[in-house]
Design a protein around this motif. Structure first.
Motif, PDB file in Angstrom:
ATOM      1  N   ALA A  87       0.824  -1.196  -0.013  1.00 29.68           N
ATOM      2  CA  ALA A  87       0.163   0.017   0.057  1.00 29.68           C
ATOM      3  C   ALA A  87       0.871   1.319   0.212  1.00 29.68           C
ATOM      4  O   ALA A  87       0.578   2.294  -0.815  1.00 29.68           O
ATOM      5  N   ILE A  88       1.943   1.232   0.824  1.00 29.13           N
ATOM      6  CA  ILE A  88       2.787   2.501   0.896  1.00 29.13           C
ATOM      7  C   ILE A  88       3.544   2.591  -0.543  1.00 29.13           C
ATOM      8  O   ILE A  88       3.388   4.034  -0.933  1.00 29.13           O
ATOM      9  N   VAL A  89       3.975   1.727  -1.072  1.00 33.98           N
ATOM     10  CA  VAL A  89       4.695   1.898  -2.497  1.00 33.98           C
ATOM     11  C   VAL A  89       3.659   2.365  -3.515  1.00 33.98           C
ATOM     12  O   VAL A  89       4.130   3.011  -4.183  1.00 33.98           O
ATOM     13  N   THR A  90       2.472   1.809  -3.460  1.00 34.44           N
ATOM     14  CA  THR A  90       1.485   2.295  -4.285  1.00 34.44           C
ATOM     15  C   THR A  90       0.992   3.511  -4.109  1.00 34.44           C
ATOM     16  O   THR A  90       1.109   4.260  -5.043  1.00 34.44           O
ATOM     17  N   ARG A  91       0.872   3.925  -3.021  1.00 36.05           N
ATOM     18  CA  ARG A  91       0.339   5.543  -2.875  1.00 36.05           C
ATOM     19  C   ARG A  91       1.675   6.375  -3.199  1.00 36.05           C
ATOM     20  O   ARG A  91       1.537   7.419  -3.902  1.00 36.05           O
ATOM     21  N   ALA A  92       2.798   5.959  -2.963  1.00 35.19           N
ATOM     22  CA  ALA A  92       4.125   6.712  -3.181  1.00 35.19           C
ATOM     23  C   ALA A  92       4.201   6.707  -4.861  1.00 35.19           C
ATOM     24  O   ALA A  92       4.462   7.964  -5.397  1.00 35.19           O
ATOM     25  N   ALA A  93       3.895   5.817  -5.494  1.00 36.60           N
ATOM     26  CA  ALA A  93       3.905   5.629  -6.982  1.00 36.60           C
ATOM     27  C   ALA A  93       2.889   6.673  -7.607  1.00 36.60           C
ATOM     28  O   ALA A  93       2.913   7.396  -8.540  1.00 36.60           O
ATOM     29  N   ALA A  94       1.638   6.687  -6.839  1.00 39.73           N
ATOM     30  CA  ALA A  94       0.747   7.617  -7.620  1.00 39.73           C
ATOM     31  C   ALA A  94       1.211   8.999  -7.258  1.00 39.73           C
ATOM     32  O   ALA A  94       0.992   9.753  -8.047  1.00 39.73           O
ATOM     33  N   VAL A  95       1.548   9.319  -6.203  1.00 37.91           N
ATOM     34  CA  VAL A  95       2.119  10.578  -5.899  1.00 37.91           C
ATOM     35  C   VAL A  95       3.328  10.955  -6.633  1.00 37.91           C
ATOM     36  O   VAL A  95       3.201  12.418  -7.228  1.00 37.91           O
ATOM     37  N   CYS A  96       4.135  10.015  -7.133  1.00 41.84           N
ATOM     38  CA  CYS A  96       5.280  10.495  -7.816  1.00 41.84           C
ATOM     39  C   CYS A  96       4.603  10.382  -9.364  1.00 41.84           C
ATOM     40  O   CYS A  96       5.549  10.480 -10.383  1.00 41.84           O
ATOM     41  N   GLY A  97       3.714  10.096  -9.747  1.00 38.87           N
ATOM     42  CA  GLY A  97       3.114   9.906 -11.043  1.00 38.87           C
ATOM     43  C   GLY A  97       3.846   8.816 -11.821  1.00 38.87           C
ATOM     44  O   GLY A  97       3.383   8.667 -12.868  1.00 38.87           O
ATOM     45  N   ILE A  98       4.047   7.757 -11.034  1.00 36.43           N
ATOM     46  CA  ILE A  98       4.406   6.509 -11.754  1.00 36.43           C
ATOM     47  C   ILE A  98       3.164   5.649 -11.934  1.00 36.43           C
ATOM     48  O   ILE A  98       3.164   4.973 -13.032  1.00 36.43           O
ATOM     49  N   CYS A  99       2.108   5.588 -11.232  1.00 36.97           N
ATOM     50  CA  CYS A  99       0.930   4.848 -11.507  1.00 36.97           C
ATOM     51  C   CYS A  99      -0.275   5.825 -11.440  1.00 36.97           C
ATOM     52  O   CYS A  99       0.054   7.001 -10.937  1.00 36.97           O
TER      53      CYS A  99
END
Ligand code: NAD
Ligand code: GLY
Length: 350
Positions: free
Chosen positions: A266-278
């Motif tokens: 969940a943490i890496v997925t939320r971070a990925a969204a914040v960074c525009g990766i997903c």
């Protein structure tokens, strides 16, 4: 029964289905003329399935001895390992004999490491009895014990000769242990397979066990065929694990592995969204499925605490840590991330 052939430094089959355990002896006999087999198990699993395994092995002409150790991660130790290999020696197991690992990932890792090292290697069969062991630890040949300095620090790549997964054994799992395994199952969907992910999304805990375990094993089989010794593609299987290991360590293993992996994912997925990766849609879908399975998605540890634990993770390579970051359901990138950026990445996902 479904069969998944695995191609690695030793080729073998993974057999998955209902009612397979009583046929263990017959399946083992097809592989070897061994006279003796040591069945390795632990105190929760042995009373449930030890008798069936023993009877089946005896029925196929194996003389059996059994080594049953206290259930739990604490037994995946140098001490139990030495007791086990001494037990094998005292019982005069030879290189042509056989080890059976009957249990979850703790039994599989410990018995597998003993099989890899006793007499420089004797054959072994994995009989996984947890969902985690069925979809992950029993396949692919990673064996290990823990050291006081950390988990899985002493081990070997050593493939089994057969994996026999009787899905009926999962019926006796406590619900939280079953849920733990679900975190690993969801991981395969996020990493590789939108159809699997969709099945989990729509069916929740009522997923088709035989079909889903088989699909996860096929996916792991493909990864192992590409990268048996974990130098590239296999790293993807660590989705959620770098942060997850940090969470396990911070909680002194009070938070289970599956829960920690779910929170890490969940943490890496939320971070990925914040960074525009997903996309936000991908983030929401992943979080929704974790929630459907009742898995936790947050923790009270600070980014700094988790960052410090991530740095001690054995996946660290020089000045970078390989983070596995979802781009979309079905594909995650391996992102070698400078140590200096890890803390802010985690913070973005808390
Ligand atoms: P585990 O073996 O400790 O089993 C979890 C719990 O379930 C234990 O209390 C056990 O006694 C109980 N149990 C097992 N089968 C049961 C059954 N059928 N009915 C009732 N109770 C049962 O833990 P696990 O989650 O299976 O595995 C975790 C271990 O696997 C860790 O040590 C981890 O490092 C290792 N692991 C290894 C790999 C690998 O590739 N080798 C991959 C992932 C995890
Ligand atoms: N469980 C991670 C691996 O087998 O590589």
């Amino acid at each position: 029964m479904r069969t998944v052939p695995v191609t690695a430094s030793r080729n073998y089959e993974v057999q998955i289905g209902s009612g397979l355990l009583p046929g263990l002896g017959e399946a083992a006999r097809k592989l070897t003329k061994a006279k003796k087999a040591a069945i390795i198990s632990e105190t929760n699993v042995w009373p449930l399935y030890g008798g069936v395994a023993e009877k089946s092995m005896n029925g196929a002409g194996f003389e059996t001895v059994s080594f049953v150790f206290p259930a739990g991660e604490a037994s995946k130790s140098g001490e139990t390992y030495l007791q086990l290999v001494n037990f094998l020696a005292e019982n005069q197991l030879t290189r042509s004999d056989l080890i059976i690992a009957l249990g979850g990932g703790v039994v599989g890792d410990l018995a597998g490491f003993a099989a890899a090292t006793y007499l420089r290697g004797i054959r072994f069969i994995q009989v996984p009895t947890t969902l985690l062991a069925a979809v992950d630890s029993s396949v692919g040949g990673k064996t290990a014990i823990d050291l006081p300095a950390g988990k899985n620090l002493c081990g070997a790549f050593y493939q089994p000769s057969l994996v026999l997964c009787d899905i009926d054994t999962l019926n006796t799992l406590p619900p939280d242990i079953f849920r733990d395994g679900c975190a690993e199952v969801i991981k395969y969907g996020i990493l590789y397979d939108p159809d699997l992910f969709e099945h989990l999304r729509t069916r929740g805990m009522e997923f088709d066990r035989e079909a889903v375990i088989t699909r996860c094993v096929e996916l792991k089989r493909d990864v192992v065929a590409e990268d048996e010794f974990d130098t590239g593609a296999r790293m993807r299987l660590n989705l959620g694990h770098t942060v997850g290991h940090g969470i396990e360590a911070q909680s002194h293993f009070g938070i289970s592995h599956g829960s920690a992996v779910a929170i890490g994912t969940a943490i890496v997925t939320r971070a990925a969204a914040v960074c525009g990766i997903c996309s936000e849609e991908t983030r929401n879908t992943v979080l929704e499925v974790l929630e459907t399975f009742g898995l936790p998605m947050s923790c009270d540890y600070s980014a700094e605490d988790l960052y410090r634990s991530a740095l001690s993770d054995k996946k660290r390579s020089g000045g970078t840590v390989n983070l596995i970051i979802p781009e979309r359901v079905g594909f995650c990138r391996i992102a070698p991330t400078p140590v200096s950026e890890i803390q802010s990445f985690i913070k973005a996902g808390l």
